[in-house]
Write an enzyme that holds these catalytic residues in place. Structure first.
Site, PDB file in Angstrom:
ATOM      1  N   GLN A 282       0.889  -1.304  -0.074  1.00 46.66           N
ATOM      2  CA  GLN A 282       0.052  -0.031   0.047  1.00 46.66           C
ATOM      3  C   GLN A 282       0.931   1.237   0.078  1.00 46.66           C
ATOM      4  O   GLN A 282       1.993   1.126   0.273  1.00 46.66           O
ATOM      5  CB  GLN A 282      -0.879   0.144   1.191  1.00 46.66           C
ATOM      6  CG  GLN A 282      -1.941  -1.083   0.881  1.00 46.66           C
ATOM      7  CD  GLN A 282      -3.044  -1.168   2.080  1.00 46.66           C
ATOM      8  OE1 GLN A 282      -3.442  -0.190   2.680  1.00 46.66           O
ATOM      9  NE2 GLN A 282      -3.366  -2.133   2.600  1.00 46.66           N
ATOM     10  N   ALA A 402       9.706   7.190  12.507  1.00 53.23           N
ATOM     11  CA  ALA A 402      11.209   7.405  12.324  1.00 53.23           C
ATOM     12  C   ALA A 402      11.930   6.410  11.445  1.00 53.23           C
ATOM     13  O   ALA A 402      11.680   5.304  11.577  1.00 53.23           O
ATOM     14  CB  ALA A 402      11.887   7.335  13.574  1.00 53.23           C
ATOM     15  N   LEU A 404      14.569   3.748  10.064  1.00 53.10           N
ATOM     16  CA  LEU A 404      15.730   2.756  10.362  1.00 53.10           C
ATOM     17  C   LEU A 404      16.800   3.250   9.708  1.00 53.10           C
ATOM     18  O   LEU A 404      16.770   3.807   8.590  1.00 53.10           O
ATOM     19  CB  LEU A 404      15.287   1.451  10.070  1.00 53.10           C
ATOM     20  CG  LEU A 404      13.875   0.818  10.720  1.00 53.10           C
ATOM     21  CD1 LEU A 404      13.296  -0.128   9.757  1.00 53.10           C
ATOM     22  CD2 LEU A 404      14.548   0.159  12.117  1.00 53.10           C
ATOM     23  N   ASP A 470      -1.213  -9.558  10.188  1.00 51.42           N
ATOM     24  CA  ASP A 470      -0.315  -9.552   9.092  1.00 51.42           C
ATOM     25  C   ASP A 470       0.940  -9.615   9.312  1.00 51.42           C
ATOM     26  O   ASP A 470       1.788  -8.926   8.921  1.00 51.42           O
ATOM     27  CB  ASP A 470      -0.811  -8.099   8.522  1.00 51.42           C
ATOM     28  CG  ASP A 470      -0.083  -7.685   7.281  1.00 51.42           C
ATOM     29  OD1 ASP A 470      -0.074  -8.820   6.424  1.00 51.42           O
ATOM     30  OD2 ASP A 470       0.180  -6.586   6.870  1.00 51.42           O
ATOM     31  N   ASP A 490       5.622  -2.620  10.659  1.00 53.34           N
ATOM     32  CA  ASP A 490       4.602  -2.743  10.044  1.00 53.34           C
ATOM     33  C   ASP A 490       3.373  -3.118  10.878  1.00 53.34           C
ATOM     34  O   ASP A 490       2.902  -4.350  11.017  1.00 53.34           O
ATOM     35  CB  ASP A 490       4.724  -3.778   8.831  1.00 53.34           C
ATOM     36  CG  ASP A 490       3.663  -3.632   7.882  1.00 53.34           C
ATOM     37  OD1 ASP A 490       2.331  -2.734   8.227  1.00 53.34           O
ATOM     38  OD2 ASP A 490       3.560  -4.532   7.202  1.00 53.34           O
TER      39      ASP A 490
HETATM   40  N1  LIG Z   1      10.592   3.105   9.766  1.00 51.63           N
HETATM   41  C1  LIG Z   1      11.030   2.524   8.820  1.00 51.63           C
HETATM   42  N2  LIG Z   1      12.073   3.108   8.259  1.00 51.63           N
HETATM   43  C2  LIG Z   1      12.474   2.459   7.051  1.00 51.63           C
HETATM   44  N3  LIG Z   1      12.065   1.326   6.349  1.00 51.63           N
HETATM   45  C3  LIG Z   1      10.834   0.927   6.843  1.00 51.63           C
HETATM   46  C4  LIG Z   1      10.477   1.464   8.262  1.00 51.63           C
HETATM   47  N4  LIG Z   1       9.392   0.394   8.415  1.00 51.63           N
HETATM   48  C5  LIG Z   1       9.459  -0.103   7.477  1.00 51.63           C
HETATM   49  N5  LIG Z   1      10.213  -0.194   6.545  1.00 51.63           N
HETATM   50  C6  LIG Z   1      10.510  -1.011   5.472  1.00 51.63           C
HETATM   51  O1  LIG Z   1       9.606  -0.683   4.323  1.00 51.63           O
HETATM   52  C7  LIG Z   1       8.945  -1.947   4.072  1.00 51.63           C
HETATM   53  C8  LIG Z   1       7.672  -1.893   3.899  1.00 51.63           C
HETATM   54  O2  LIG Z   1       6.908  -1.203   5.024  1.00 51.63           O
HETATM   55  P1  LIG Z   1       5.449  -1.797   5.523  1.00 51.63           P
HETATM   56  O3  LIG Z   1       5.670  -3.325   5.813  1.00 51.63           O
HETATM   57  O4  LIG Z   1       5.100  -1.007   6.887  1.00 51.63           O
HETATM   58  O5  LIG Z   1       4.743  -1.583   4.428  1.00 51.63           O
HETATM   59  P2  LIG Z   1       3.558  -2.786   3.690  1.00 51.63           P
HETATM   60  O6  LIG Z   1       2.914  -1.723   2.655  1.00 51.63           O
HETATM   61  O7  LIG Z   1       2.601  -3.096   4.699  1.00 51.63           O
HETATM   62  O8  LIG Z   1       4.361  -3.835   3.301  1.00 51.63           O
HETATM   63  P3  LIG Z   1       3.799  -5.400   3.386  1.00 51.63           P
HETATM   64  O9  LIG Z   1       2.600  -5.263   2.299  1.00 51.63           O
HETATM   65  O10 LIG Z   1       5.077  -6.071   2.591  1.00 51.63           O
HETATM   66  O11 LIG Z   1       3.425  -5.797   4.736  1.00 51.63           O
HETATM   67  C9  LIG Z   1       9.213  -2.988   5.337  1.00 51.63           C
HETATM   68  O12 LIG Z   1       9.538  -4.282   4.793  1.00 51.63           O
HETATM   69  C10 LIG Z   1      10.534  -2.268   5.845  1.00 51.63           C
HETATM   70  O13 LIG Z   1      11.725  -3.012   5.214  1.00 51.63           O
HETATM   71 MN   LIG Z   2       2.077  -4.756   5.991  1.00 52.26          MN
END
Ligand SMILES: Nc1ncnc2c1ncn2[C@@H]1O[C@H](COP(=O)(O)OP(=O)(O)OP(=O)(O)O)[C@@H](O)[C@H]1O
Ligand SMILES: [Mn+2]
Length: 587
Positions: A282, A402, A404, A470, A490
């Site tokens: 998303q 924030a 990573l 999830d 996440d």
């Molecule tokens: N605070 C952060 N800083 C940097 N990178 C991040 C952070 N949070 C998440 N990420 C990276 O971004 C990717 C996607 O983030 P997130 O999982 O929140 O999104 P998503 O759209 O829900 O992904 P998915 O559909 O794979 O669950 C994560 O796999 C992670 O590696």
């Molecule tokens: Mn997700």
């Protein structure tokens, strides 16, 4: 015939497309070989058939002879003769091609099932052995669920179907409901904790005492800065200082002042640049602030009281920006400190997104019929006009996590969660079918020693409290090896159903019957003292977009707490009186 062939080739196309989306690199190579061999093999079969047909035109197309009339089995004999006349090599090739076609089809079906529609292409580290598929009917999870449902007064399982539709829920039922004082103080569990502090009951099968928990002992706890021999420069941002202080056993120390400083920076500093984050399902934006500070932005899509649609699977649920904020606070309150700081902020979409971004995303901005400024970006879920993110009229709320440390500073390892769901609407995951699934996990590295399995128990408790289904993968920092904490990343799909407690999220705890003394102590503290909901509500008041959670979600936390403690007590009872409990189960 022509249409049918066309359909088949379309199907083949779409399957090849599916493969492209879901395969791992190794499987990709394997499949593309197989697929190309389908094409070359079917080409070979066609050539063979044409050859046979042309020879048939010469030899077979003739008037029937008395010989033919005498024998009804002639065509079969001819086929058999043709087969017999085939060279051994050709027959072998035919058999191999048939096998390849079947194998490829099986692989395609398997991949589609395995990866469902989430399409994660992460390497499958820490793979868990696949054992029998049979539900032996006595798994702790199934059994607890049965008992739980029997006891349920209806508030847990049935009300999910009574949820009002999103548009009808606004403004209703928002009065804080004070939960009735807990009648059950879980004294037996408290006694075990006390004994363990006194150095007794240290070999408990369920509750792991502090002196056996690497998260408490921490023989070593270096920071990223120490590992990389780096110190923050004089003009380093708060985030940079924070990142260098991330340690092997926690993201930040209890009471770390930099957390508040980062939250303030992200919610007040001017935004220099915005771009869409690649990957993920998303829409997310990467926000750039001065001094190299970055945040991950998730936009608000709907009001706090809009719940997961009853017919939506967890994997097709929208992400909630407020869930990210609430989960950060909850993670901190529970003493895990494994989630990056997240704060809410309201943006001016024109000056703080549109004016400071470029590229394809710009083409997705538009003004809605209600005269609100909207955009949808590009992603695999909900990035279209029908699911646009709209301001009011151009003010948009969101969560800012924030960032990573970059992979140059601290690379992360992505692990497949042993209790991941199938991400398929009909297929069940291995842990749902296998009663002794935890035994398999327990004997598989890195879950067979150290802190990792205990971390997954914490994660299961954390996710059950928030209702997050999830958890397909989790991440760790590579430089710390296996003896390091698991990041809580996440939480976008948490806090979706306030009146439903999803017991399956607790499956790791229910199947393993294994929990940290320190985690249990925190749970009991909130259960018997000032409630978790009160502490969380108070903590979230500091956020600029407070209130963060709809009250029923806070009430749910205290209710779910009882379920977790009940599950742990049941594990303890089972461990202490295995025979008696088995008898009870039969009765
Ligand atoms: N605070 C952060 N800083 C940097 N990178 C991040 C952070 N949070 C998440 N990420 C990276 O971004 C990717 C996607 O983030 P997130 O999982 O929140 O999104 P998503 O759209 O829900 O992904 P998915 O559909 O794979 O669950 C994560 O796999 C992670 O590696
Ligand atoms: Mn997700």
């Amino acid at each position: 015939m022509f249409t049918k062939l066309n359909l088949t080739s379309n199907l083949m196309h779409s399957r090849v497309f599916e493969i492209k989306r879901y395969q791992t690199p190794y499987k990709k190579e394997c499949i593309s070989n197989s697929v190309s061999s389908i094409y070359s093999v079917s080409g070979w079969v066609r050539a063979r058939w044409l050859h046979w047909r042309s020879s048939c035109v010469r030899d077979c197309k003739r008037s029937p002879t008395p010989e033919d009339a005498r024998s009804a089995t002639t065509p079969r004999r001819q086929t058999a003769r043709t087969m017999f006349n085939m060279k051994l090599k050709e027959r072998l090739a035919l058999a191999v091609s048939a096998f390849l076609i079947l194998f490829t089809l099986m692989l395609i079906v398997d991949l589609q099932m395995d990866y469902g529609i989430s399409g994660h292409r992460v390497p499958l580290h820490g793979r868990v052995k696949i054992v029998d598929d049979v539900d032996k009917g006595n798994s702790a999870y199934i059994e607890f669920r049965k008992r739980f449902l029997q006891r349920s007064n209806g508030s847990n399982s049935s009300r999910e179907f009574e949820q009002s539709a999103p548009s009808e829920t606004s403004g209703l039922d928002t009065e804080p409901r004070t939960p009735s004082p807990p009648a059950d103080r879980f004294e037996h569990l408290q006694r075990i904790l006390l004994l363990q502090i006194q150095g007794k009951s240290v070999d408990h099968a369920v509750i792991i005492p502090p002196h056996k928990d690497l998260n408490v002992i921490r023989p070593e706890n270096p920071t990223i800065g120490e590992m990389e021999d780096l110190e923050p420069s004089l003009n380093a941002s708060n985030l940079e200082k924070f990142q260098l202080k991330i340690a092997q056993h926690e993201l930040y120390e209890d009471g770390e002042k930099l957390v508040e400083a980062i939250l303030k920076d992200m919610s007040t500093t001017s935004i220099l640049h915005v771009e869409q984050k690649e990957g993920g399902t998303q829409l997310k934006l990467i926000i750039d602030y001065p001094n190299g500070v970055q945040a991950l932005f998730k936009p608000m899509r709907f009001a706090r009281d809009v719940q997961t649609l009853p017919n939506h699977f967890y994997f097709s649920d929208y992400e909630r920006h407020n869930a990210e904020i609430a989960a950060f606070h909850l993670d901190r309150i529970l003493g895990f400190r494994r989630a990056m700081p997240v704060v809410g902020r309201v943006l001016n979409m024109t000056t703080e997104i549109y004016d400071v971004t470029e590229g394809d995303i710009l083409k997705t901005f538009f003004v809605s019929p209600a005269n609100n400024f909207c955009f949808h970006g590009k992603c695999s879920y909900y990035c279209d006009t029908g699911h646009a993110i709209c301001g009011n009229p151009d003010m948009l709320e969101g969560s800012f996590a924030a960032f990573l440390p970059s992979s140059d500073l601290a690379e992360r390892k992505v692990w497949r969660h042993p209790w991941r769901r199938s991400y398929h609407k009909r297929r069940k995951a291995q842990w749902e079918l296998q009663s002794d699934y935890c035994d398999t996990v327990r004997t598989t590295p890195p879950y067979d020693s150290g802190r990792r399995l205990l971390d997954l128990m914490d994660m299961s408790i954390f996710d059950f409290l928030t209702g997050n289904m999830d958890r397909h993968h989790y991440e760790t920092f590579k430089m710390f090896g296996n003896e390091t904490f698991t990041l809580h990343l996440d939480q976008g799909r948490a806090f979706g159903k306030a009146f439903h407690d999803e017991l399956s999220i607790l499956a790791p705890l229910l199947q393993c019957c294994f929990v940290r003394h320190t985690t249990l102590a925190v749970l009991l503290k909130y259960h018997n003292g000032v409630s978790l909901s009160s502490i969380l509500r108070e903590s979230m008041k500091a956020d600029p977009v407070s209130p963060i959670l709809w009250e029923p979600h806070l009430t749910a936390l205290d209710r779910r707490m009882v379920t977790i403690l009940d599950a742990i007590r049941k594990c303890v009872e089972k461990a202490e009186n295995p025979l008696e409990n088995e008898l009870n189960d039969i009765v």
